[in-house]
Design a protein around this motif. Sequence first.
Motif, short mmCIF file in Angstrom:
data_model
loop_
_atom_site.label_atom_id
_atom_site.label_comp_id
_atom_site.label_asym_id
_atom_site.label_seq_id
_atom_site.Cartn_x
_atom_site.Cartn_y
_atom_site.Cartn_z
N ASP A 11 -19.05 18.63 54.43
CA ASP A 11 -19.80 18.67 53.17
C ASP A 11 -20.45 17.29 52.97
OD1 ASP A 11 -20.74 18.84 50.61
OD2 ASP A 11 -18.85 19.49 49.72
N LEU A 12 -21.77 17.24 52.93
CA LEU A 12 -22.51 15.98 52.83
C LEU A 12 -22.88 15.60 51.40
CD1 LEU A 12 -24.94 16.40 55.89
CD2 LEU A 12 -22.72 15.25 55.82
N SER A 13 -22.29 16.27 50.42
CA SER A 13 -22.65 16.00 49.03
C SER A 13 -22.50 14.53 48.64
CB SER A 13 -21.81 16.87 48.10
OG SER A 13 -22.06 18.24 48.34
N PRO A 14 -21.39 13.84 49.01
CA PRO A 14 -21.27 12.42 48.62
C PRO A 14 -22.37 11.55 49.23
CG PRO A 14 -19.14 13.31 49.28
CD PRO A 14 -20.18 14.32 49.67
N PHE A 21 -22.11 4.91 48.45
CA PHE A 21 -21.31 5.61 49.44
C PHE A 21 -21.98 5.55 50.80
CE2 PHE A 21 -20.14 9.33 51.94
CZ PHE A 21 -18.76 9.27 51.89
N ARG A 22 -23.30 5.72 50.86
CA ARG A 22 -24.02 5.64 52.13
C ARG A 22 -23.89 4.25 52.75
NH1 ARG A 22 -27.78 8.60 49.01
NH2 ARG A 22 -29.13 6.77 48.69
N LEU A 23 -24.03 3.22 51.93
CA LEU A 23 -23.91 1.85 52.44
C LEU A 23 -22.52 1.59 53.00
CD1 LEU A 23 -25.81 -0.27 49.75
CD2 LEU A 23 -26.43 -0.03 52.17
N ILE A 140 -17.65 5.71 42.57
CA ILE A 140 -19.02 5.97 43.02
C ILE A 140 -19.24 7.41 43.47
CG2 ILE A 140 -19.33 3.55 43.69
CD1 ILE A 140 -18.98 4.38 46.60
N VAL A 141 -18.16 8.19 43.60
CA VAL A 141 -18.27 9.58 44.08
C VAL A 141 -17.82 10.52 42.96
CG1 VAL A 141 -17.44 11.27 45.76
CG2 VAL A 141 -17.92 8.93 46.48
N PRO A 142 -18.58 11.58 42.65
CA PRO A 142 -18.17 12.55 41.62
C PRO A 142 -16.81 13.17 41.93
CG PRO A 142 -20.48 12.86 42.18
CD PRO A 142 -19.94 11.86 43.16
N HIS A 143 -16.07 13.53 40.89
CA HIS A 143 -14.70 14.02 41.03
C HIS A 143 -14.60 15.22 41.96
CE1 HIS A 143 -10.83 15.86 39.81
NE2 HIS A 143 -10.48 14.65 39.48
N ASP A 144 -15.54 16.15 41.86
CA ASP A 144 -15.45 17.37 42.68
C ASP A 144 -15.92 17.15 44.11
OD1 ASP A 144 -18.10 17.02 42.12
OD2 ASP A 144 -18.48 19.07 41.46
N GLN A 145 -16.33 15.93 44.45
CA GLN A 145 -16.76 15.62 45.82
C GLN A 145 -15.77 14.70 46.54
OE1 GLN A 145 -20.76 14.03 45.74
NE2 GLN A 145 -21.57 15.74 44.54
N LEU A 146 -14.60 14.47 45.96
CA LEU A 146 -13.67 13.49 46.52
C LEU A 146 -13.07 13.94 47.85
CD1 LEU A 146 -11.95 12.25 43.24
CD2 LEU A 146 -13.41 10.92 44.78
N THR A 147 -12.78 15.23 47.99
CA THR A 147 -12.26 15.71 49.27
C THR A 147 -13.33 15.58 50.35
OG1 THR A 147 -10.80 17.29 48.15
CG2 THR A 147 -11.21 17.66 50.49
N ALA A 148 -14.56 15.92 50.01
CA ALA A 148 -15.66 15.78 50.98
C ALA A 148 -15.85 14.31 51.34
CB ALA A 148 -16.95 16.34 50.38
N SER A 283 -13.07 21.44 51.17
CA SER A 283 -13.59 21.20 49.82
C SER A 283 -13.24 22.34 48.87
CB SER A 283 -15.11 21.02 49.87
OG SER A 283 -15.47 19.86 50.58
N ARG A 284 -12.86 23.48 49.40
CA ARG A 284 -12.54 24.63 48.56
C ARG A 284 -11.04 24.80 48.34
NH1 ARG A 284 -16.48 26.12 52.14
NH2 ARG A 284 -15.03 27.15 53.55
N VAL A 285 -10.24 23.91 48.94
CA VAL A 285 -8.78 23.99 48.81
C VAL A 285 -8.33 23.20 47.59
CG1 VAL A 285 -6.59 23.37 49.91
CG2 VAL A 285 -8.45 24.33 51.28
N ARG A 286 -7.32 23.69 46.89
CA ARG A 286 -6.76 23.00 45.71
C ARG A 286 -5.31 22.59 45.92
NH1 ARG A 286 -11.18 22.55 45.33
NH2 ARG A 286 -12.67 23.30 43.77
N ARG A 287 -4.65 23.10 46.94
CA ARG A 287 -3.23 22.79 47.20
C ARG A 287 -3.14 21.67 48.24
NH1 ARG A 287 0.13 27.18 46.20
NH2 ARG A 287 1.82 25.77 46.81
N HIS A 288 -3.50 20.48 47.84
CA HIS A 288 -3.61 19.37 48.80
C HIS A 288 -2.24 18.84 49.25
CE1 HIS A 288 -7.47 19.28 46.47
NE2 HIS A 288 -7.91 19.36 47.70
N GLY A 289 -1.19 19.11 48.48
CA GLY A 289 0.14 18.70 48.91
C GLY A 289 0.56 19.37 50.21
N LEU A 290 0.11 20.62 50.39
CA LEU A 290 0.41 21.32 51.64
C LEU A 290 -0.25 20.62 52.82
CD1 LEU A 290 0.01 25.03 50.46
CD2 LEU A 290 2.13 23.76 50.85
#
Length: 426
Positions: A11-14, A21-23, A140-148, A283-290
């Motif tokens: 996912d290239l959103s960030p 982030f690019r720098l 510098i990265v939006p919350h919903d893009q942190l996994t990406a 990016s679509r997963v919510r159970r990151h502890g697993l």
Amino acid sequence: MTSKLSALLPDLSPWRSSRDFRLLWVQGVVTYFGSFMAMIALPLQIKDLTGSPLAVGVMGAVELVPLVVFGLYGGALADSADRRKLILGTEAGLGVLAVVLLVNAMLPDPMLWPLYLVAAGVSALAGLQRPALDSLMARIVPHDQLTAAAALNALRYQLGAIAGPALAGLVVAYAGHATAYGVTVAGFAVSVVLCLRLAPAPAAHDAQKPSLRGIAEGARYAWSRPVLLGTYAIDLAAMFFAFPNAIFPFLADDLDAEWSLGLMYAAGSVGSLALSMTSGWTSRVRRHGLFVVFGAAAWGLAIAAAGWFSNVWLVLLCLAFAGAGDMLSGLGRSTIWNQTIPEELRGRLAGIEVLSYSVGPQLGQVRAGAMAGWTGTRAAIWSGGVACVASVGLLAAVLPKLITYDASTDEDAMRRRAQQEALTKA
């Protein structure tokens, strides 16, 4: 078919949404490539000068104290200073230490003590820098893009981690240690230029000056959050028991495959890269502890298998699988940290994060080197992998909230999302 393939790609959103982030991404590729050249050349030079696996493993002990002290202080500093200036200053300092390695390697008779001194200095500067880098990412990265963003940062690391070690073995063998260190110096020079272009990242107006009380406040917060505690503990255990990189030169000798040393160092990153290149689904997963638990267990199993097999190609394949497991666990850790830790504590908690994913490898090098001298190289590797799996299972049972973590319902994650949205609007 095309849509399914697209869903797997990173996912290239960030990259699209953040100039900084690019720098940092490009800066990281350059820095990692040069750093890995030195990271491979340094233990090889110690091995050439001493012929002792313990002397190579001791490098981890030398790095440990500066990492602990400066990692914690760097975390407090990142909450009270301009993070851009902190990153820039430490990057320049790392470049100076690379020059010291280069000068020492060019002497007619290179000395051993400067290698340990530089290793300690690099550890101190890295401890100061990493909290600023890590805490800046959540800003510098939006919350919903942190996994990406975590996946793309891992990809950045892997590009350097694959090319650096693979070429370092060849460079050292055919051009000498000095050439490898020269590449490192050039990499840091380019990195400093890129860091100069980052936007200022000043501390909050109500930020406290670095203090022991502030560090203790961050530690109390981490201790009070079982999910965070689980990420730290599992990573420490996995790296302590199953990080045999320091004795790879001796494993290559034991397998009668000296040519494979660079490939051994790069194999883990190849596995990580394979997972990164197919990470769109994460990016679509919510159970990151697993991710944290299963990835760390897979790492341990693969390391155990690498120590058991005597065929060098199977060993390399196992190391690649280990890298994929470590990548999965790292994605989970990074996402949980960035999703749940409040902005005012990001630097101090990032300092603790530095300890969790850096102290383990340093102690792991000492463990691997000492045990290899006692039981042999391969036994030191496979037994560590088995101990890793057992410890991960025990910690997962003791800290069940890590397994049940869900980013869409966790109170800390929801609070952090609201905080970031408020900062963005402001």
